[in-house]
Structures are given as C-alpha cells and as structure tokens.
Write an enzyme that holds these catalytic residues in place. Sequence first.
Site, PDB file in Angstrom:
ATOM      1  N   CYS A 228       0.027  -7.554  16.428  1.00  0.00           N
ATOM      2  CA  CYS A 228       1.438  -7.801  16.267  1.00  0.00           C
ATOM      3  C   CYS A 228       1.969  -8.052  17.910  1.00  0.00           C
ATOM      4  O   CYS A 228       3.221  -8.763  17.850  1.00  0.00           O
ATOM      5  CB  CYS A 228       2.242  -7.063  15.532  1.00  0.00           C
ATOM      6  SG  CYS A 228       2.408  -5.290  15.927  1.00  0.00           S
TER       7      CYS A 228
ATOM      8  N   GLU B 206       3.713 -16.441  14.225  1.00  0.00           N
ATOM      9  CA  GLU B 206       2.785 -15.568  14.389  1.00  0.00           C
ATOM     10  C   GLU B 206       1.368 -16.191  13.859  1.00  0.00           C
ATOM     11  O   GLU B 206       1.236 -16.272  12.543  1.00  0.00           O
ATOM     12  CB  GLU B 206       2.950 -14.220  14.005  1.00  0.00           C
ATOM     13  CG  GLU B 206       2.047 -13.002  14.479  1.00  0.00           C
ATOM     14  CD  GLU B 206       2.447 -11.889  13.934  1.00  0.00           C
ATOM     15  OE1 GLU B 206       2.178 -10.613  14.652  1.00  0.00           O
ATOM     16  OE2 GLU B 206       2.881 -11.552  12.722  1.00  0.00           O
TER      17      GLU B 206
ATOM     18  N   ALA C 235       6.459  -9.397   4.299  1.00  0.00           N
ATOM     19  CA  ALA C 235       6.344  -8.260   3.588  1.00  0.00           C
ATOM     20  C   ALA C 235       7.530  -7.315   3.648  1.00  0.00           C
ATOM     21  O   ALA C 235       7.843  -6.392   2.785  1.00  0.00           O
ATOM     22  CB  ALA C 235       4.706  -7.602   3.510  1.00  0.00           C
TER      23      ALA C 235
ATOM     24  N   SER D 170       3.363  -7.623   8.078  1.00  0.00           N
ATOM     25  CA  SER D 170       3.913  -8.919   8.089  1.00  0.00           C
ATOM     26  C   SER D 170       5.719  -8.784   8.020  1.00  0.00           C
ATOM     27  O   SER D 170       5.787  -8.044   7.161  1.00  0.00           O
ATOM     28  CB  SER D 170       3.434 -10.022   7.236  1.00  0.00           C
ATOM     29  OG  SER D 170       3.829  -9.690   5.835  1.00  0.00           O
TER      30      SER D 170
ATOM     31  N   LYS E 188      -1.429   4.412   1.728  1.00  0.00           N
ATOM     32  CA  LYS E 188      -1.835   3.227   1.026  1.00  0.00           C
ATOM     33  C   LYS E 188      -2.564   2.121   2.173  1.00  0.00           C
ATOM     34  O   LYS E 188      -1.737   1.506   2.893  1.00  0.00           O
ATOM     35  CB  LYS E 188      -0.928   2.323   0.274  1.00  0.00           C
ATOM     36  CG  LYS E 188      -1.726   1.562  -0.677  1.00  0.00           C
ATOM     37  CD  LYS E 188      -0.682   0.380  -0.808  1.00  0.00           C
ATOM     38  CE  LYS E 188      -0.767  -0.758   0.077  1.00  0.00           C
ATOM     39  NZ  LYS E 188      -2.027  -1.491   0.491  1.00  0.00           N
TER      40      LYS E 188
ATOM     41  N   GLU F  57       7.663  -1.873  10.914  1.00  0.00           N
ATOM     42  CA  GLU F  57       7.064  -2.323  12.330  1.00  0.00           C
ATOM     43  C   GLU F  57       6.393  -3.562  11.866  1.00  0.00           C
ATOM     44  O   GLU F  57       5.432  -3.680  11.228  1.00  0.00           O
ATOM     45  CB  GLU F  57       5.805  -1.320  12.874  1.00  0.00           C
ATOM     46  CG  GLU F  57       5.831  -1.738  14.237  1.00  0.00           C
ATOM     47  CD  GLU F  57       4.563  -2.698  14.401  1.00  0.00           C
ATOM     48  OE1 GLU F  57       5.003  -3.902  14.819  1.00  0.00           O
ATOM     49  OE2 GLU F  57       3.437  -2.346  14.252  1.00  0.00           O
TER      50      GLU F  57
END
Length: 484
Positions: free
Chosen positions: A289, A387, A237, A234, A181, A255
Amino acid sequence: MTRLRSEHLDRQRFFIDGKWVDPVDGSTRVSIEAATGQPLGRAALAGPADIDHAVRAARAALDEGPWGRSSPAERADVMRRMAAALQQSADVAVELVSRENGMPNALSQVFNGQAPAGLLGIYADLIGDYPFEAEGGFDNTLIRREPVGVVAAITPWNLPLSLAMMKIAPALAAGCTIVLKPSPETALDSYLFAEAAEAAGLPPGVLNVVVADREAGGYLVAHPDVDKVAFTGSTAAGRAIGAECGRLIRRVTLELGGKSAAIVLEDADLDNFLVGLDTATFMNNGQVCTSQARILAPQSRYEEVVDAVASYVQKLTVGNPLDPAVTCGPMVSEQHRDRVLGYIRQGEQSSARLITGGSSAAFDAGWFVTPTLFADVDNSDTIAREEIFGPVAAIIPYESDADAIAIANDSEYGLGGSVWTTDEERGTNIARKVRTGTIGVNHYAYDLGAPFGGMKNSGIGRELGPFALDNYLELKSIYRSPRA
C-alpha cells in the site's frame, strides 16, 4: 528443498479457545501457489457459527480467564515465549508466504521470518514500565489505561504475518483478546501464530484464528461482543467497515490504500534513488500500500530520470520467488494479475508513453506481470489516481518544488512518499509539506518504533511504536476524595 510439511498445508481446522476445532458451517478453499498456478494446500473458511465460537472464546478469556487480570510482566513473559516459538518456525513462514502470494524470498525473510517475533519482543519490552495506572489530573485522580476488550483483527494477503502482528502484539501487550481473520488468499500461514501461542502457553481464547471470506468478515465486524476492529486492506472495504463501526460506536483503526509520490529533485543522486526504488516503489512486486508508484521528475532532468528508471525496471529479475536471485515475483492470483493488466491497458489508451513492460510475463504457469513503466503521465490519468497494486510505475513531470508538492498532494490518498535530493534539509522541508502519514528523505523504510498510518482516504489511526498501544487501551479517570 521444501521446509513445508503436510500439516502446514492442510489447515481444515480452526484455532479457537486454545484448541484445534472442526468448522461448524464453513466451507473449504484450495490455496493456489502464485508462481505455478498449482494447488498448494487447503484451508477451512469460517461461517457465522465459527465466528460466534471464536468471539465467545475471546470474550470469556477477557472477562473470566487470567489474561484480563494479568500483569504487564506476566504478559511480557508469554509474549517473549511466543516470539521464541515463532523464531523456530521462521523458515517455514518465509517459504509458505512466498509460495502463497509471490513475495521474493529475501523480502519474505524480513517480513515473515524476522518481523513477527521482533514485534512481539518490542511490545514485551515496552510494557515493562508503561504507565497503565498513574496519578493525574488536578486533585487526587487516578488515571488508568485498561484493555479495550475483544479485538477483531482483519488482515490482508500482501504482508500477511507482519501486518497481523502489528495488531496482535500491541493488543496482547495491552491485555486484550483477539479474533484474527486472515485473508483467504493467504489462508495457511497465520496458523503458525496459533502454534506459537500453544507453545508459549498463551491462555485459551486469548488468540483465536479463523480464516473467512468477506461476508463472514462483515459478520465479525458487526458482532455484538467485539469491542474494537483493527483492519488493513482496501479503501473500499475500509469505508464499509468504518461505516459499520460508526453505526455501532465501535473503536476502529483502518490502514488502507495509497497512491504515493516519490519526488525526485533536480539535485538528486540518481544512483541512490535507483537503489531506493527496491523499497519505495517495487517492493513485493508492487503489492504494498505504500508503493510510490507516482514518480515526480523535474523538467530539467526529465528524460534522464525516465532513462534511469527504465534501465532499473528492465533489470528486475522476474520469476519464482523462492529463487534468491528473483527480485519480482508473481501477482497473488489470476484475478489480481488480470486486474493489474487491466490498468496497464488503460494506461496504454491514455496519452501516457509506455516505456517498458506492459504485458503478462512469458511463463508457462503462474500469475506474472512484466514490470512496467509509463512516462509523460498526467496526474489526472487513471494510472496516476487509482491504486494498481502491481509492478507498474508512472513518471509525471513537474516545473518547481511548489508544483511537485501540489501534484503529490493532489490525491485522495496519503500513506507513503519520499523526497530524493543531495540537500537533506531541503528534502525534509518539502517532506513536511506533503500531506501523508509517512515519508522518507533519500530512502523509504518502515521504522518499527515510529507511527505508521495514513491521512485522507488512506486510513484512520496509527500502528507501530508506543503509539499503537493507544489503539488497544481505554482511559478511565477515578476521581478520589480531594486532598485536604
């Protein structure tokens, strides 16, 4: 001249069970080119019925198809053919992703043109002599490593093809089947994987590609026929996905985000450090990230570091990422650009000193942010804690090595980092004390053979290298009659 054809930009069908199928109940989404703000293409968005179709296909391919019973050598042959097919479409991948998310062309050549095929080759080679079944234990026990099952791979928009392949390649090597996805922001590019799977003769249902929004992604995570979730995105999430997988006792790797620190020691070679900023801090317009957006500078050289970094930032070339001379492209979307600018406004309202940048770049169209540098930042400031995911860096002063380590560790994240010094042994010793999953000494670059992932709120589990195979395998002990 564009390498893209109409079929690359019109993705209104999903790839499920080895076929291109119409959506059951999904809508469509217009993809917008980041540098122009103009429509680029259109893609279907999956609903629950489409997710059901894809998961059923993956389950059947695992339980009833040839993939679940294939040998490592058979899987490796298909993976190498798929890698060759991806190499044939590398130019399309490079341009398509740059237009979707603003990634500079030179970087896109590495992460979208080279890395996906390279990762397939690495894992095809790795399973040649991998101990999927071996004698073990104390007395006549057979230890097997079996595929974990159906994998839901949920991937982000910033490095879409390489981050997806960091899940697909080890999953295929282990003998799993996959529902991929991708993010709607980069809805067009992952179907290049589907075309490569077709060309390679990957059995139907082994790889299924369905673009979906967050709601349908949640449906996939909780689907009863999914055995494992592999997610990059994120931290917010990731928390939701981790909680759901915990409730279901479902295997999961996460991750997630980061707010990493680049520690400049007083003996650092600043010229080398500035070269390293390309990948350590400002890679992909800051949309990674691992970005080391906190730059820790010693009091003894503080203004020297500020001036050097300011000069570097001011020399970044902002513009259309398809131009090879551009080193900083746009943000992925208008919404994300506004989010980054919101953080810059918060920095301006703090006690930090704005050195350069701080605005939306002056282009007629597209989602550009001027590369921005703050100095005199306190590690408690919002721009040092959260972030930002854009071309924004904050320089923080420190007094001693111990102080620098404490500041680097004073974060809820732990994904990347670096230490800059002319004494590599000293730098390595400091690197050992920073609580982070990856850290560089005098450079920062991904090593495809080494584990990648984070500590603390930066995630659970590791990707890349042989370590990643563990994510897609279950251990089974077969106790046999004791030897006489």
